[in-house]
Design a protein around this motif. Sequence first.
Motif, mmCIF file in Angstrom:
data_model
loop_
_atom_site.group_PDB
_atom_site.id
_atom_site.type_symbol
_atom_site.label_atom_id
_atom_site.label_comp_id
_atom_site.label_asym_id
_atom_site.label_seq_id
_atom_site.Cartn_x
_atom_site.Cartn_y
_atom_site.Cartn_z
ATOM 1 N N GLY A 11 0.852 -1.087 0.103
ATOM 2 C CA GLY A 11 0.093 0.036 -0.051
ATOM 3 C C GLY A 11 0.764 1.355 -0.028
ATOM 4 O O GLY A 11 0.629 2.245 -0.723
ATOM 5 N N MET A 12 1.772 1.293 0.786
ATOM 6 C CA MET A 12 2.963 2.464 0.929
ATOM 7 C C MET A 12 3.486 2.788 -0.373
ATOM 8 O O MET A 12 3.658 3.777 -0.832
ATOM 9 C CB MET A 12 3.775 2.209 1.974
ATOM 10 N N ALA A 13 3.911 1.578 -0.797
ATOM 11 C CA ALA A 13 4.927 1.591 -2.368
ATOM 12 C C ALA A 13 3.720 2.023 -3.341
ATOM 13 O O ALA A 13 4.263 2.943 -4.164
ATOM 14 C CB ALA A 13 5.352 0.252 -2.686
ATOM 15 N N LYS A 14 2.510 1.510 -3.498
ATOM 16 C CA LYS A 14 1.659 2.102 -4.462
ATOM 17 C C LYS A 14 1.488 3.551 -4.329
ATOM 18 O O LYS A 14 1.276 4.122 -5.287
ATOM 19 C CB LYS A 14 0.537 1.410 -4.276
ATOM 20 N N LEU A 15 1.292 3.976 -3.249
ATOM 21 C CA LEU A 15 1.083 5.453 -2.841
ATOM 22 C C LEU A 15 2.446 6.327 -3.601
ATOM 23 O O LEU A 15 2.143 7.227 -4.239
ATOM 24 C CB LEU A 15 0.856 5.706 -1.553
ATOM 25 N N GLU A 137 -5.870 6.199 9.191
ATOM 26 C CA GLU A 137 -6.960 7.164 8.696
ATOM 27 C C GLU A 137 -6.359 8.397 7.841
ATOM 28 O O GLU A 137 -6.699 8.572 6.750
ATOM 29 C CB GLU A 137 -7.767 8.101 10.068
ATOM 30 N N LEU A 138 -4.956 8.818 8.507
ATOM 31 C CA LEU A 138 -4.166 9.492 7.488
ATOM 32 C C LEU A 138 -3.818 9.063 6.200
ATOM 33 O O LEU A 138 -3.590 9.581 5.230
ATOM 34 C CB LEU A 138 -3.119 10.189 8.278
ATOM 35 N N PHE A 139 -3.606 7.504 6.225
ATOM 36 C CA PHE A 139 -3.172 6.814 5.124
ATOM 37 C C PHE A 139 -4.268 6.830 4.385
ATOM 38 O O PHE A 139 -4.114 7.095 2.905
ATOM 39 C CB PHE A 139 -2.636 5.267 5.309
ATOM 40 N N TYR A 140 -5.481 6.579 4.412
ATOM 41 C CA TYR A 140 -6.638 6.346 3.522
ATOM 42 C C TYR A 140 -6.652 7.673 3.047
ATOM 43 O O TYR A 140 -7.135 7.938 1.839
ATOM 44 C CB TYR A 140 -7.849 5.869 4.374
ATOM 45 N N LYS A 141 -6.480 9.060 3.907
ATOM 46 C CA LYS A 141 -6.978 10.134 3.311
ATOM 47 C C LYS A 141 -5.950 10.580 2.257
ATOM 48 O O LYS A 141 -6.191 11.234 1.163
ATOM 49 C CB LYS A 141 -6.682 11.220 4.509
ATOM 50 N N LEU A 142 -4.441 10.155 2.588
ATOM 51 C CA LEU A 142 -3.582 10.484 1.441
ATOM 52 C C LEU A 142 -4.052 9.716 0.200
ATOM 53 O O LEU A 142 -3.614 9.943 -0.651
ATOM 54 C CB LEU A 142 -2.090 10.093 1.979
ATOM 55 N N SER A 143 -4.157 8.621 0.279
ATOM 56 C CA SER A 143 -4.325 7.586 -0.757
ATOM 57 C C SER A 143 -5.639 8.258 -1.580
ATOM 58 O O SER A 143 -5.640 7.860 -2.837
ATOM 59 C CB SER A 143 -4.846 6.053 -0.320
ATOM 60 N N GLU A 144 -6.710 8.728 -1.165
ATOM 61 C CA GLU A 144 -7.680 9.385 -1.864
ATOM 62 C C GLU A 144 -7.406 10.569 -2.604
ATOM 63 O O GLU A 144 -8.082 11.089 -3.291
ATOM 64 C CB GLU A 144 -8.743 9.374 -0.888
ATOM 65 N N THR A 145 -6.096 11.308 -2.255
ATOM 66 C CA THR A 145 -5.823 12.461 -2.639
ATOM 67 C C THR A 145 -5.207 12.082 -4.358
ATOM 68 O O THR A 145 -4.747 11.075 -4.443
ATOM 69 C CB THR A 145 -4.725 13.013 -1.916
ATOM 70 N N ASN A 146 -5.249 13.055 -5.276
ATOM 71 C CA ASN A 146 -5.100 12.834 -6.560
ATOM 72 C C ASN A 146 -3.311 13.291 -6.565
ATOM 73 O O ASN A 146 -3.080 14.464 -6.813
ATOM 74 C CB ASN A 146 -5.781 13.876 -7.416
ATOM 75 N N TRP A 147 -2.767 12.359 -6.598
ATOM 76 C CA TRP A 147 -1.262 12.423 -6.483
ATOM 77 C C TRP A 147 -0.576 12.444 -7.956
ATOM 78 O O TRP A 147 0.637 12.691 -7.987
ATOM 79 C CB TRP A 147 -0.491 11.494 -5.768
ATOM 80 N N GLU A 148 -1.273 12.164 -8.895
ATOM 81 C CA GLU A 148 -0.850 12.278 -10.229
ATOM 82 C C GLU A 148 -0.249 13.455 -10.726
ATOM 83 O O GLU A 148 0.566 13.608 -11.473
ATOM 84 C CB GLU A 148 -1.725 11.477 -11.012
#
Length: 203
Positions: A11-15, A137-148
């Motif tokens: 999960g961390m690597a995918k982010l 919760e912070l990780f899920y919030k980061l994952s939902e952000t558009n990082w592209e």
Amino acid sequence: IWGTRGSGKSGMAKLLWRMFGYTASDLPSASQTRFALLRLFTSTNSYPICLDEYKPYDMKAGSPEAVRHFMRLSYDGMMDFRGRPDQSVVSFRVVAPVCLIGESPIDESALMERIIPATPSTIAIDKEQSEGNIRRELFYKLSETNWEGFLVRYLRHVMNVDFKKAHDNARGNVLYYLHTERNGKYPADSILDNLVCCQLGME
């Protein structure tokens, strides 16, 4: 990145992968043919490639050895070769930085000195503990952000960095730490380089 199942490795690597501009939803497997690995390790000299599911005990014959072979070559940007049917040889420069993910650590001494290990723990994200729940919760919030869209701005920032000055500063900090906290006990050059890389990255 190695650790127990459910510690958040993939999960961390995918982010982080998304932050480098990758749009693929799944990470490539470490259990690939030698030629497929050769294509990956020669595909870039800047963006990290990720290889997931590194489990030497549960991989195709020869795959763990091939992964470690290419990791050794990529450290110094060395050449690998592939033969053609007409008996000519094609050369490839192995230069891709790589992030290897799995439940087993690298145990080869030549590689251990040349990698930066990270070991996430399931305890740190234990949902029964308040701190672990907050991290989740912070990780899920980061994952939902558009990082592209992050990479373009990051590249602009990097292009404006005085790399030599930043590198020299990081190296000076590491040497100062080793001198004052480790009584001047300096590690091998490859380990020292890794410490400098970590310091440079954090700065």
